[in-house]
Scaffold this motif. Structure first.
Motif, short mmCIF file in Angstrom:
data_model
loop_
_atom_site.label_atom_id
_atom_site.label_comp_id
_atom_site.label_asym_id
_atom_site.label_seq_id
_atom_site.Cartn_x
_atom_site.Cartn_y
_atom_site.Cartn_z
N VAL A 161 2.86 3.21 21.71
CA VAL A 161 1.55 3.07 20.50
C VAL A 161 1.53 1.97 19.63
CG1 VAL A 161 0.52 5.18 19.53
CG2 VAL A 161 1.47 6.18 21.63
N ALA A 162 0.46 2.26 19.32
CA ALA A 162 0.11 1.18 18.32
C ALA A 162 -0.92 2.15 17.14
CB ALA A 162 0.52 -0.48 18.16
N PHE A 163 -0.96 1.07 15.78
CA PHE A 163 -2.17 1.71 14.93
C PHE A 163 -2.68 -0.29 15.33
CE2 PHE A 163 0.81 4.65 14.24
CZ PHE A 163 0.20 5.35 15.30
N LEU A 164 -3.71 0.03 14.66
CA LEU A 164 -4.22 -0.85 13.50
C LEU A 164 -4.24 -0.79 11.98
CD1 LEU A 164 -8.05 -1.31 15.04
CD2 LEU A 164 -6.21 -2.76 15.53
N SER A 165 -4.02 -2.10 11.69
CA SER A 165 -3.53 -1.67 10.07
C SER A 165 -4.54 -1.52 9.61
CB SER A 165 -3.17 -3.97 10.26
OG SER A 165 -3.17 -4.04 8.95
N GLN A 166 -4.53 -0.40 8.49
CA GLN A 166 -5.00 -0.37 7.35
C GLN A 166 -4.81 -1.22 6.22
OE1 GLN A 166 -2.58 3.42 6.82
NE2 GLN A 166 -4.35 4.70 7.25
N SER A 167 -3.58 -1.81 6.30
CA SER A 167 -3.06 -2.51 4.90
C SER A 167 -2.40 -3.47 4.86
CB SER A 167 -3.29 -1.79 4.18
OG SER A 167 -2.27 -2.89 3.10
N ALA A 168 -2.15 -5.13 4.28
CA ALA A 168 -1.25 -5.72 5.10
C ALA A 168 0.19 -6.11 3.53
CB ALA A 168 -1.99 -7.46 4.94
N GLN A 169 -0.19 -4.57 3.18
CA GLN A 169 0.58 -4.78 1.70
C GLN A 169 2.59 -4.66 2.27
OE1 GLN A 169 -0.12 -1.32 -0.48
NE2 GLN A 169 2.34 -1.28 -1.27
N LEU A 170 2.94 -3.85 3.38
CA LEU A 170 3.73 -4.31 3.07
C LEU A 170 4.19 -5.02 4.20
CD1 LEU A 170 4.32 -0.34 5.41
CD2 LEU A 170 4.31 -0.57 2.69
N TYR A 171 3.78 -6.19 4.55
CA TYR A 171 4.05 -6.99 5.42
C TYR A 171 4.29 -8.68 4.36
CZ TYR A 171 4.07 -5.22 10.05
OH TYR A 171 4.77 -4.15 10.98
N LEU A 172 3.29 -8.24 3.32
CA LEU A 172 3.24 -8.98 2.32
C LEU A 172 4.46 -8.79 1.34
CD1 LEU A 172 -0.37 -9.10 1.15
CD2 LEU A 172 0.75 -10.44 3.16
N GLU A 173 4.44 -7.46 1.03
CA GLU A 173 6.05 -7.17 -0.01
C GLU A 173 7.05 -8.19 1.40
OE1 GLU A 173 6.86 -3.48 -1.12
OE2 GLU A 173 4.99 -2.85 -0.25
N ALA A 174 7.50 -8.26 2.24
CA ALA A 174 8.14 -9.12 3.20
C ALA A 174 8.26 -10.49 2.97
CB ALA A 174 8.63 -8.18 4.69
N MET A 175 7.53 -10.79 2.99
CA MET A 175 7.04 -12.09 2.53
C MET A 175 7.56 -12.93 0.61
SD MET A 175 3.83 -12.83 4.37
CE MET A 175 2.95 -12.09 6.11
N ILE A 176 7.38 -11.36 0.02
CA ILE A 176 7.28 -12.62 -1.07
C ILE A 176 9.19 -13.42 -1.32
CG2 ILE A 176 5.45 -11.11 -2.24
CD1 ILE A 176 8.16 -9.49 -3.60
N PHE A 177 10.03 -12.67 -1.00
CA PHE A 177 11.44 -12.98 -0.79
C PHE A 177 11.67 -14.40 -0.24
CE2 PHE A 177 10.95 -8.83 -0.68
CZ PHE A 177 12.19 -7.92 -1.19
N SER A 178 10.77 -14.53 0.45
CA SER A 178 10.95 -16.57 0.92
C SER A 178 9.57 -16.99 0.33
CB SER A 178 11.57 -16.61 1.72
OG SER A 178 10.65 -15.98 2.80
N LEU A 179 8.71 -16.58 0.07
CA LEU A 179 7.29 -17.53 -0.17
C LEU A 179 6.90 -17.00 -1.17
CD1 LEU A 179 5.96 -16.18 3.63
CD2 LEU A 179 7.49 -19.15 2.95
N GLY A 180 7.21 -16.21 -2.09
CA GLY A 180 6.51 -16.40 -3.55
C GLY A 180 5.49 -15.48 -3.53
N PRO A 181 4.67 -15.80 -4.24
CA PRO A 181 2.87 -14.96 -4.44
C PRO A 181 2.20 -15.38 -3.07
CG PRO A 181 3.95 -15.78 -6.63
CD PRO A 181 4.78 -16.48 -5.75
N VAL A 182 1.81 -14.57 -3.04
CA VAL A 182 1.35 -14.48 -1.00
C VAL A 182 -0.10 -13.56 -1.17
CG1 VAL A 182 3.27 -15.02 0.02
CG2 VAL A 182 3.04 -12.83 -0.05
N TRP A 183 -1.69 -14.62 -0.62
CA TRP A 183 -2.29 -13.37 0.05
C TRP A 183 -2.48 -13.39 1.02
CZ3 TRP A 183 -7.08 -14.96 0.63
CH2 TRP A 183 -7.78 -16.53 0.75
N SER A 184 -3.92 -12.50 1.00
CA SER A 184 -4.08 -12.18 2.93
C SER A 184 -5.86 -11.86 2.87
CB SER A 184 -3.56 -11.77 3.63
OG SER A 184 -3.07 -10.58 3.51
#
Ligand code: 4AD
Ligand code: MG
Length: 439
Positions: A177-200
């Protein structure tokens, strides 16, 4: 433009074309026969409209929305309904004669327009809204690019909820079972450690069971996240982004604003700092007005500290305002599990909502994220979420955790306020709501 050679109506608006013969392609927007002449309003493929006058004998039996190619001489005529120029038609070639039962006339109910949205995209209102929307996307993107944020593309099929389980769309995902994303936030949080300020800028999905004028089941969600920012920084980023986007859009879309009868002078005050209020002040103000809320059992009572703000209380707070309003420091318990509690004022969080003035209400939500591992684990548990689904998210607090934050803004919400439209369904080309998934 590469690959596209046809002339458009906006090209011939310059004086150079007066007296010259041109050929335009488009659709018959309106048709009016008068004495010996037939007036064809031609709409080109960017929705511009020009009047073309033909001697009636030259026109075959064409209908509204027929696709045509028109040749003629460009003439200046102050009486022309659009732009002071018209075409003295010499030749009309038909690609396809539109069938006579075109379902949209000049005045239609909102429901009929929604049922026929694939055709309603040809109406003046939808064309201009689409243009303003496109400009907003362009300038939001431009702001991030100019300010050195990296654009990223998070997944839209996910395992966990971000904004609460009640609005999750569930889907079969192979044997899982999976879900459609409500928000990218948690994934963006994972990205800041190597990509800095990110947006989508992605679609987000909410199985909203409420029928309101500001909720869609699928909306365009702009989200950003950065390491080592403070709540103050986030407010500044949000404010600059909105101001820049609105300013540039006004500048680029003068014509669309005119057609939609939007007075852009109302946005002059955006140059001033946006208003700021704490949640405590907002609630205090509402209590002094004896503002009523309805309990789940239907009973009304005065609003009190700890209640979330909703469409009605936000309307009350912003009714008289002419600039957007930031509300900060919401009670932790009305916000999702990931928010950071304010160490100086327990039970409140380092969060903000930006509310549109004139009663429009919530445009965005954001704030600082809980970056402490035990605190976050606790909150996940308290929220009744399955920590297995958040294992990777908790890892971010194990391996080099840093203070960070961000926000998410619904583009249809921003557009709804900007163009002063009550129903959010008119801010997206093909709206998805509880009762509408087609066309
Ligand atoms: O307030 P929300 O739920 O916050 C979040 O999703 C955060 N995780 C965002 C973040 O910090 N990255 O949604 C953010 C914004 C709202 O303020 C609103 O503008 C819009 O998304 N939004 C909707 N727009 C239309 N229809 C809906 N059902 C919406 N739900 C949220
Ligand atoms: Mg919110």
């Amino acid at each position: 433009m590469v690959g596209v050679k046809a002339l458009r109506i906006c090209d011939i608006a310059s004086a150079d074309y007066i007296g010259r013969e041109v050929t335009l392609r488009g659709w018959v927007y309106r048709l009016r026969k008068q004495k010996g002449n037939t007036f064809v309003l031609l709409r080109d493929d960017r929705g511009s409209i020009i009047q073309c006058v033909f001697p009636s004998y030259k026109i075959d039996d064409i209908t509204r929305e027929s696709s045509v190619q028109i040749s003629g001489i460009v003439k200046q005529d102050a009486r022309a309904p659009e732009g002071g120029i018209e075409i003295a038609g010499t030749n009309l070639q038909v690609f396809q004669v539109s069938e006579k039962d075109y379902p949209l006339g000049e005045y239609q109910s909102a429901e009929l327009l929604l049922d026929n949205r694939h055709l309603a995209l040809r109406t003046r209102k939808m064309i201009e809204i689409a243009k303003i929307r496109a400009s907003m996307f362009k300038f939001l993107r431009q702001w991030f690019s100019e300010n050195d944020w990296m654009e990223v593309t998070p997944p839209l099929v996910v395992k966990g909820s971000v904004e609460g389980g009640s609005t999750l769309f569930k889907l079969n995902y192979f044997d899982d079972v999976a879900f459609l994303s409500q928000s990218a936030q948690l994934y963006l949080e994972a990205m800041i450690f190597s990509l800095g300020p990110v947006w989508s800028l992605t679609s987000s999905f909410r199985a909203e069971r409420s029928r309101t004028v500001r909720h869609l089941a699928e909306f365009s969600h702009l989200e950003c996240e950065a390491p080592w920012v403070s709540l103050r920084d986030l407010l500044q980023i949000q404010e600059n982004l909105v101001r820049y986007t609105i300013d540039k859009t006004i500048n680029e879309r003068q014509e669309s604003l005119k057609v939609l009868k939007i007075d852009s002078s109302q946005f002059k005050e955006l140059a001033e700092p946006f208003r700021k209020m704490t949640y405590d002040q907002a609630i205090g103000g509402l209590i002094s007005l004896d503002f009523q809320v309805t309990e789940v059992d239907g009973k009304a009572r005065t609003i009190r500290w700890g209640d979330d703000l909703n469409i009605d209380s936000e309307r009350e707070l912003t009714r008289q305002m002419t600039t957007p309003l930031f509300i900060t420091g919401y009670p932790t318990k009305v916000k999702p599990f990931y928010v950071k509690e304010n160490p100086d004022q327990l039970e409140t969080s380092l969060t903000f909502d930006l509310l549109g003035p004139r009663g429009y209400g919530e445009l965005s939500s954001g704030g600082m994220r809980e970056d402490n591992l035990p605190a976050l684990s606790n909150r996940i548990r308290q929220a009744g979420l399955n920590s297995v689904d958040y294992g990777w998210y908790l890892d971010l607090r194990k391996y080099g955790s840093v203070e960070h934050g961000g926000f998410g803004m619904g583009i249809e919400r921003l557009l709804r306020w900007f163009i002063g439209i009550e129903d959010i369904k008119d801010c997206v080309l093909f709206p998805r709501t509880m009762s509408r998934i087609s066309p």
